[in-house]
Write a protein that holds these residues in place. Structure first.
Motif, short mmCIF file in Angstrom:
data_model
loop_
_atom_site.label_atom_id
_atom_site.label_comp_id
_atom_site.label_asym_id
_atom_site.label_seq_id
_atom_site.Cartn_x
_atom_site.Cartn_y
_atom_site.Cartn_z
N ARG A 163 0.81 -1.15 0.14
CA ARG A 163 -0.02 0.12 0.09
C ARG A 163 0.90 1.21 0.06
NH1 ARG A 163 -4.95 1.40 -0.87
NH2 ARG A 163 -5.10 2.43 0.99
N MET A 164 1.88 1.39 0.68
CA MET A 164 2.90 2.44 1.00
C MET A 164 3.49 2.70 -0.52
SD MET A 164 4.10 2.00 4.58
CE MET A 164 5.19 3.56 4.70
N LEU A 165 3.82 1.48 -1.27
CA LEU A 165 4.44 1.54 -2.47
C LEU A 165 3.48 2.19 -3.36
CD1 LEU A 165 7.22 0.58 -3.79
CD2 LEU A 165 5.99 -1.41 -4.52
N ALA A 166 2.26 1.77 -3.25
CA ALA A 166 1.14 2.23 -4.42
C ALA A 166 0.97 3.90 -4.00
CB ALA A 166 0.02 1.55 -4.01
N ALA A 167 1.11 4.18 -2.69
CA ALA A 167 1.08 5.73 -2.60
C ALA A 167 2.03 6.44 -3.04
CB ALA A 167 0.95 5.83 -0.99
N LEU A 168 3.29 5.96 -3.02
CA LEU A 168 4.46 6.64 -3.64
C LEU A 168 4.46 6.91 -5.24
CD1 LEU A 168 7.51 5.09 -1.72
CD2 LEU A 168 6.36 7.14 -1.13
N ALA A 169 3.61 5.74 -5.73
CA ALA A 169 3.57 6.00 -7.23
C ALA A 169 2.34 6.83 -7.57
CB ALA A 169 2.82 4.48 -7.71
N GLN A 170 1.41 6.90 -6.58
CA GLN A 170 0.48 7.81 -6.76
C GLN A 170 0.86 9.46 -6.55
OE1 GLN A 170 -3.37 7.43 -4.82
NE2 GLN A 170 -3.73 9.72 -4.41
N GLY A 171 1.54 9.47 -5.57
CA GLY A 171 2.03 10.88 -5.42
C GLY A 171 3.08 11.45 -6.47
N LEU A 172 3.93 10.61 -7.26
CA LEU A 172 4.65 10.97 -8.17
C LEU A 172 4.10 11.01 -9.45
CD1 LEU A 172 7.65 11.62 -9.39
CD2 LEU A 172 8.08 9.27 -9.42
N PHE A 173 2.79 10.19 -9.46
CA PHE A 173 2.01 10.21 -10.87
C PHE A 173 1.50 11.61 -11.17
CE2 PHE A 173 -2.35 10.40 -12.29
CZ PHE A 173 -2.18 9.91 -13.71
N PHE A 174 0.73 12.25 -10.08
CA PHE A 174 0.01 13.44 -10.27
C PHE A 174 1.04 14.82 -10.65
CE2 PHE A 174 -3.06 11.50 -7.91
CZ PHE A 174 -4.24 11.71 -8.81
N ALA A 175 2.36 14.53 -10.46
CA ALA A 175 3.46 15.54 -10.45
C ALA A 175 3.65 15.27 -11.90
CB ALA A 175 4.56 15.51 -9.82
N VAL A 176 4.02 14.08 -12.53
CA VAL A 176 4.51 14.11 -13.63
C VAL A 176 3.34 14.04 -14.77
CG1 VAL A 176 5.58 12.09 -15.33
CG2 VAL A 176 6.27 12.37 -12.85
N ALA A 177 2.32 13.70 -14.55
CA ALA A 177 1.08 13.76 -15.40
C ALA A 177 0.61 15.13 -15.56
CB ALA A 177 0.10 12.82 -14.65
N SER A 178 0.68 15.97 -14.57
CA SER A 178 0.54 17.36 -14.76
C SER A 178 1.30 18.08 -15.74
CB SER A 178 0.34 18.03 -13.26
OG SER A 178 -0.67 17.46 -12.43
N GLN A 179 2.42 17.65 -15.59
CA GLN A 179 3.58 18.20 -16.45
C GLN A 179 3.46 17.82 -17.81
OE1 GLN A 179 7.04 16.98 -13.99
NE2 GLN A 179 7.78 19.14 -14.23
N ILE A 180 3.20 16.72 -18.14
CA ILE A 180 2.72 16.05 -19.46
C ILE A 180 1.73 16.65 -20.19
CG2 ILE A 180 2.39 13.92 -20.82
CD1 ILE A 180 4.24 12.42 -19.00
N ALA A 181 0.58 16.68 -19.30
CA ALA A 181 -0.67 17.38 -19.56
C ALA A 181 -0.58 18.77 -20.07
CB ALA A 181 -1.66 17.23 -18.53
N VAL A 182 0.28 19.67 -19.52
CA VAL A 182 0.16 21.00 -19.79
C VAL A 182 1.35 21.27 -20.98
CG1 VAL A 182 -0.56 21.92 -17.39
CG2 VAL A 182 2.11 21.56 -18.15
N ALA A 183 2.16 20.35 -20.99
CA ALA A 183 3.33 20.40 -21.98
C ALA A 183 2.73 20.07 -23.29
CB ALA A 183 4.57 19.75 -21.73
N ALA A 184 1.79 19.00 -23.42
CA ALA A 184 1.12 18.49 -24.66
C ALA A 184 0.14 19.18 -25.14
CB ALA A 184 0.67 17.00 -24.30
N VAL A 185 -0.28 20.51 -24.78
CA VAL A 185 -1.31 21.10 -25.21
C VAL A 185 -0.94 22.59 -25.33
CG1 VAL A 185 -3.39 19.70 -24.43
CG2 VAL A 185 -2.49 21.67 -22.87
N ALA A 186 -1.74 23.66 -26.09
CA ALA A 186 -1.44 24.81 -26.12
C ALA A 186 -1.67 25.50 -24.89
CB ALA A 186 -2.44 25.57 -27.16
#
Length: 394
Positions: free
Chosen positions: A96-119
């Motif tokens: 569960r703690m491993l999954a939590a670390l994945a989630q915490g990092l996911f939102f940072a990286v996904a947010s960066q990709i999301a804003v970089a991929a669009v105008a």
């Protein structure tokens, strides 16, 4: 396409966080631990997201975004699979703690990709898709996972999460583009972003406004039964209306220009506060209770993407770290909300008035948002609209 993939991934990791809530009795009985010990699986997850997410974001700041996101989703899949197969409580807690670390990092990286991929004018819409994935996990993924767990065992619930994360992993591997991201500024330079008043006040707005929303949402199920008169079997269906509200809210947020966010945000938070104040009265009948839930979902999930987009724009090259810390701020709200609602109930006011109690921190959030708006008007354009250094290909 990438926005939909990221929404699916957010749906998967959001379901992962709270899936255990619905099957705590089954976990407790099967693994031979007390119910409070089983409840620590929720607490440890939230703490790991809040602390581990920002730390991992800093440590992985120099890595290319696309391969990092693939690795994050792979880690989430492995963690979910280990949860489903865990032979004892200790292994389940570690997974569960491993999954939590994945989630915490996911939102940072996904947010960066999301804003970089669009105008630039579509950045809020991209963030809104991710937030909407989390919203849908609370009203669709978790109830379905709970139903599966109650009928086929708690391990089947985590198997569902594993399947969802695997689908998300495949989507990222096949559909995530290579995106540009700014050079990693290093730990010390990243921390300078938190010296900006707008960033600190924005994080405070997240804590205050979502503490209010979560105060209401935590106790909405018993309120629907005890006050509105719904049968327990109808509660899940009624909560889908809340989910519809989140979809509408995030869709509206996606239409807000980035340079207009701090003019719109105080208005949406003010509407959220009014919904919270009115909910105690609207719960009186079934029809108005449904209206209240829709309004709660819509106003909260207009505000969430606006705040997240604004904070990333103010952070410059530390956008990923600030995005991760904003998720941590949300987890602080997730801890405070149930405490406030619990105090209201313990004080003898009943579940009806928990939402009204949540209006107070939200009102404070409105005040802080107004202060931020004044600072932005005095300081000129947000960081994301100024000249920036040449990005690095990821």
């Amino acid at each position: 396409m990438i926005a939909l993939v990221l929404m699916l991934c957010a749906f998967a990791v959001g379901t992962s966080e709270f899936i255990v809530v619905g099957v705590l009795p089954e976990v407790s009985a099967d693994l031979g631990v007390s119910l409070p010990s089983a409840g620590l699986l929720v607490t440890a997850y939230a703490v790991s997201v809040a602390v581990g997410g920002p730390v991992l974001t800093v440590l992985t700041g120099r890595l290319p975004r696309r391969p990092l996101l693939i690795g994050v989703m792979a880690l989430a899949f492995v963690a979910a699979a280990v949860c489903a197969l865990a032979p004892d409580y200790t292994v389940l807690m570690a997974a569960r703690m491993l999954a939590a670390l994945a989630q915490g990092l996911f939102f940072a990286v996904a947010s960066q990709i999301a804003v970089a991929a669009v105008a630039p004018e579509k950045r809020t819409a991209a963030i809104a898709k991710i937030v909407n994935g989390v919203a849908l996990s609370t009203v669709l993924g978790i109830p379905v996972g709970t139903l599966i767990g109650q009928n086929y065992g708690w391990r089947a619930s985590f198997a569902l999460v594993a399947v969802l994360t695997l689908i998300g992993l495949a989507g990222v591997a096949l559909g995530a583009p290579k995106v540009a991201h700014e050079p990693d500024p290093g730990v010390r330079a990243s921390l300078f972003a938190f010296g900006r008043k707008t960033v600190l006040l924005g994080l405070a707005t997240t804590v205050l406004s979502f503490t209010g929303m979560i105060t209401a949402f935590t106790y909405v199920a018993p309120a629907l039964v005890e006050v509105s008169g719904f049968s327990p079997s109808w509660v899940t269906g009624v909560l889908l209306v809340y989910g519809l509200g989140t979809v509408v809210g995030s869709t509206i947020a996606g239409r807000v220009r980035t340079d207009a966010i701090m003019r719109v945000l105080p208005v949406t938070l003010g509407l959220l506060m009014l919904v919270l104040l009115a909910t105690g009265f609207l719960l009186e009948t079934r029809l108005t209770a449904v209206v209240a839930l829709f309004g709660l979902g819509a106003t909260a999930f207009v505000s969430g993407p606006l705040l997240h987009t604004f904070l990333m724009g103010q952070a410059g090259s530390a956008a990923g770290l600030v995005a991760s810390v904003n998720i941590s701020a949300f987890n602080v709200a997730a801890a405070l909300g149930p405490m406030i609602g619990g105090a209201v109930i313990a004080g003898g006011f009943g579940v009806r008035w928990t939402a009204a109690a949540g209006a107070l921190p939200t009102l404070l959030g409105v005040g802080v948002a107004l202060v931020i708006g004044r600072l932005v008007r005095r300081g000129g354009a947000p960081v994301e609209e100024r000249a920036e250094p040449a990005p690095v290909r990821a």
